[in-house]
Scaffold this motif. Structure first.
Motif, PDB file in Angstrom:
ATOM      1  N   MET A   1      36.311  34.113  42.618  1.00  0.00           N
ATOM      2  CA  MET A   1      36.289  35.558  42.501  1.00  0.00           C
ATOM      3  C   MET A   1      36.050  36.172  43.877  1.00  0.00           C
ATOM      4  O   MET A   1      35.184  35.716  44.614  1.00  0.00           O
ATOM      5  N   PRO A   2      36.791  37.192  44.219  1.00  0.00           N
ATOM      6  CA  PRO A   2      36.581  37.850  45.507  1.00  0.00           C
ATOM      7  C   PRO A   2      35.205  38.516  45.569  1.00  0.00           C
ATOM      8  O   PRO A   2      34.634  38.905  44.551  1.00  0.00           O
ATOM      9  N   THR A   3      34.718  38.644  46.788  1.00  0.00           N
ATOM     10  CA  THR A   3      33.472  39.352  47.051  1.00  0.00           C
ATOM     11  C   THR A   3      33.818  40.722  47.606  1.00  0.00           C
ATOM     12  O   THR A   3      34.765  40.860  48.382  1.00  0.00           O
ATOM     13  N   VAL A   4      33.059  41.726  47.211  1.00  0.00           N
ATOM     14  CA  VAL A   4      33.246  43.082  47.722  1.00  0.00           C
ATOM     15  C   VAL A   4      31.999  43.465  48.499  1.00  0.00           C
ATOM     16  O   VAL A   4      30.878  43.341  47.995  1.00  0.00           O
ATOM     17  N   GLU A   5      32.187  43.910  49.728  1.00  0.00           N
ATOM     18  CA  GLU A   5      31.091  44.388  50.576  1.00  0.00           C
ATOM     19  C   GLU A   5      31.326  45.872  50.807  1.00  0.00           C
ATOM     20  O   GLU A   5      32.438  46.282  51.118  1.00  0.00           O
ATOM     21  N   VAL A   6      30.276  46.670  50.652  1.00  0.00           N
ATOM     22  CA  VAL A   6      30.402  48.102  50.877  1.00  0.00           C
ATOM     23  C   VAL A   6      29.453  48.536  51.979  1.00  0.00           C
ATOM     24  O   VAL A   6      28.424  47.902  52.214  1.00  0.00           O
ATOM     25  N   THR A   7      29.802  49.633  52.645  1.00  0.00           N
ATOM     26  CA  THR A   7      28.941  50.180  53.675  1.00  0.00           C
ATOM     27  C   THR A   7      27.610  50.594  53.036  1.00  0.00           C
ATOM     28  O   THR A   7      27.590  51.119  51.917  1.00  0.00           O
ATOM     29  N   PRO A   8      26.503  50.340  53.704  1.00  0.00           N
ATOM     30  CA  PRO A   8      25.189  50.603  53.096  1.00  0.00           C
ATOM     31  C   PRO A   8      24.957  52.043  52.630  1.00  0.00           C
ATOM     32  O   PRO A   8      24.200  52.262  51.694  1.00  0.00           O
ATOM     33  N   HIS A   9      25.601  53.018  53.243  1.00  0.00           N
ATOM     34  CA  HIS A   9      25.349  54.397  52.800  1.00  0.00           C
ATOM     35  C   HIS A   9      25.805  54.629  51.354  1.00  0.00           C
ATOM     36  O   HIS A   9      25.308  55.523  50.681  1.00  0.00           O
ATOM     37  N   LEU A  10      26.710  53.811  50.846  1.00  0.00           N
ATOM     38  CA  LEU A  10      27.164  53.977  49.462  1.00  0.00           C
ATOM     39  C   LEU A  10      26.094  53.602  48.442  1.00  0.00           C
ATOM     40  O   LEU A  10      26.140  54.051  47.302  1.00  0.00           O
ATOM     41  N   TYR A  11      25.108  52.808  48.862  1.00  0.00           N
ATOM     42  CA  TYR A  11      24.028  52.447  47.934  1.00  0.00           C
ATOM     43  C   TYR A  11      23.224  53.677  47.506  1.00  0.00           C
ATOM     44  O   TYR A  11      22.665  53.709  46.418  1.00  0.00           O
ATOM     45  N   ARG A  23      30.918  40.483  42.936  1.00  0.00           N
ATOM     46  CA  ARG A  23      32.065  39.600  42.712  1.00  0.00           C
ATOM     47  C   ARG A  23      32.831  40.138  41.509  1.00  0.00           C
ATOM     48  O   ARG A  23      32.239  40.427  40.476  1.00  0.00           O
ATOM     49  N   VAL A  24      34.138  40.249  41.695  1.00  0.00           N
ATOM     50  CA  VAL A  24      35.000  40.788  40.636  1.00  0.00           C
ATOM     51  C   VAL A  24      36.257  39.922  40.560  1.00  0.00           C
ATOM     52  O   VAL A  24      36.562  39.171  41.489  1.00  0.00           O
ATOM     53  N   PRO A  25      37.015  40.022  39.481  1.00  0.00           N
ATOM     54  CA  PRO A  25      38.240  39.226  39.373  1.00  0.00           C
ATOM     55  C   PRO A  25      39.258  39.583  40.461  1.00  0.00           C
ATOM     56  O   PRO A  25      39.334  40.729  40.911  1.00  0.00           O
ATOM     57  N   ALA A  26      40.039  38.583  40.859  1.00  0.00           N
ATOM     58  CA  ALA A  26      41.116  38.788  41.842  1.00  0.00           C
ATOM     59  C   ALA A  26      42.202  39.654  41.220  1.00  0.00           C
ATOM     60  O   ALA A  26      42.322  39.764  40.005  1.00  0.00           O
ATOM     61  N   GLY A  27      42.987  40.276  42.078  1.00  0.00           N
ATOM     62  CA  GLY A  27      44.093  41.119  41.638  1.00  0.00           C
ATOM     63  C   GLY A  27      44.491  42.019  42.784  1.00  0.00           C
ATOM     64  O   GLY A  27      44.260  41.692  43.950  1.00  0.00           O
ATOM     65  N   TYR A  84      36.178  44.560  52.202  1.00  0.00           N
ATOM     66  CA  TYR A  84      35.181  45.417  52.830  1.00  0.00           C
ATOM     67  C   TYR A  84      35.589  46.868  52.639  1.00  0.00           C
ATOM     68  O   TYR A  84      36.719  47.237  52.941  1.00  0.00           O
ATOM     69  N   ILE A  85      34.658  47.690  52.170  1.00  0.00           N
ATOM     70  CA  ILE A  85      34.912  49.117  51.977  1.00  0.00           C
ATOM     71  C   ILE A  85      33.945  49.863  52.883  1.00  0.00           C
ATOM     72  O   ILE A  85      32.722  49.702  52.770  1.00  0.00           O
ATOM     73  N   PHE A  86      34.499  50.678  53.775  1.00  0.00           N
ATOM     74  CA  PHE A  86      33.642  51.372  54.745  1.00  0.00           C
ATOM     75  C   PHE A  86      34.276  52.679  55.166  1.00  0.00           C
ATOM     76  O   PHE A  86      35.452  52.930  54.922  1.00  0.00           O
ATOM     77  N   GLN A  87      33.485  53.526  55.786  1.00  0.00           N
ATOM     78  CA  GLN A  87      33.998  54.824  56.224  1.00  0.00           C
ATOM     79  C   GLN A  87      34.814  54.653  57.498  1.00  0.00           C
ATOM     80  O   GLN A  87      34.504  53.833  58.351  1.00  0.00           O
ATOM     81  N   ALA A  88      35.884  55.437  57.581  1.00  0.00           N
ATOM     82  CA  ALA A  88      36.733  55.429  58.762  1.00  0.00           C
ATOM     83  C   ALA A  88      36.117  56.387  59.792  1.00  0.00           C
ATOM     84  O   ALA A  88      35.563  57.416  59.438  1.00  0.00           O
TER      85      ALA A  88
END
Length: 92
Positions: A1-11, A23-27, A84-88
């Motif tokens: 299963m892929p891992t998703v990392e997000v920028t800490p400010h989203l917490y 961890r979520v299913p691939a797709g 990885y999800i982060f702000q541009a």
């Protein structure tokens, strides 16, 4: 299963994601974001615009490469990937 990392400010907005391995299913990227949204309702609304495209000031990287399809989010996320999800950053 892929891992998703997000920028800490989203917490701050999605505390359900903090202090856990996501961890979520691939797709496709779109499918991965829907799975994260199930863990933290409203998450996809935060990173996607009203048409379902990636917001202008959000970037998503698949391992070490930015996703190509920012409109339909069709890039494939393999089982062993990290998304990885982060702000541009913009400006000069």
């Amino acid at each position: 299963m892929p891992t998703v990392e997000v920028t800490p400010h989203l917490y701050r907005f999605f505390p359900a994601l903090e202090n856990r391995t996501i961890r979520v299913p691939a797709g496709s990227v779109a499918e991965v974001l829907r799975a994260v949204d199930e863990l933290a309702p409203g998450f996809s609304d935060y990173v996607l615009d009203e048409h379902g495209a990636l917001r202008r000031h959000v970037n998503i990287s698949l391992n070490d490469t930015n996703v190509i399809d920012r409109e339909n989010l069709s890039d494939h996320v393999p089982e062993d990937a990290t998304l990885y999800i982060f702000q541009a950053l913009s400006g000069g």
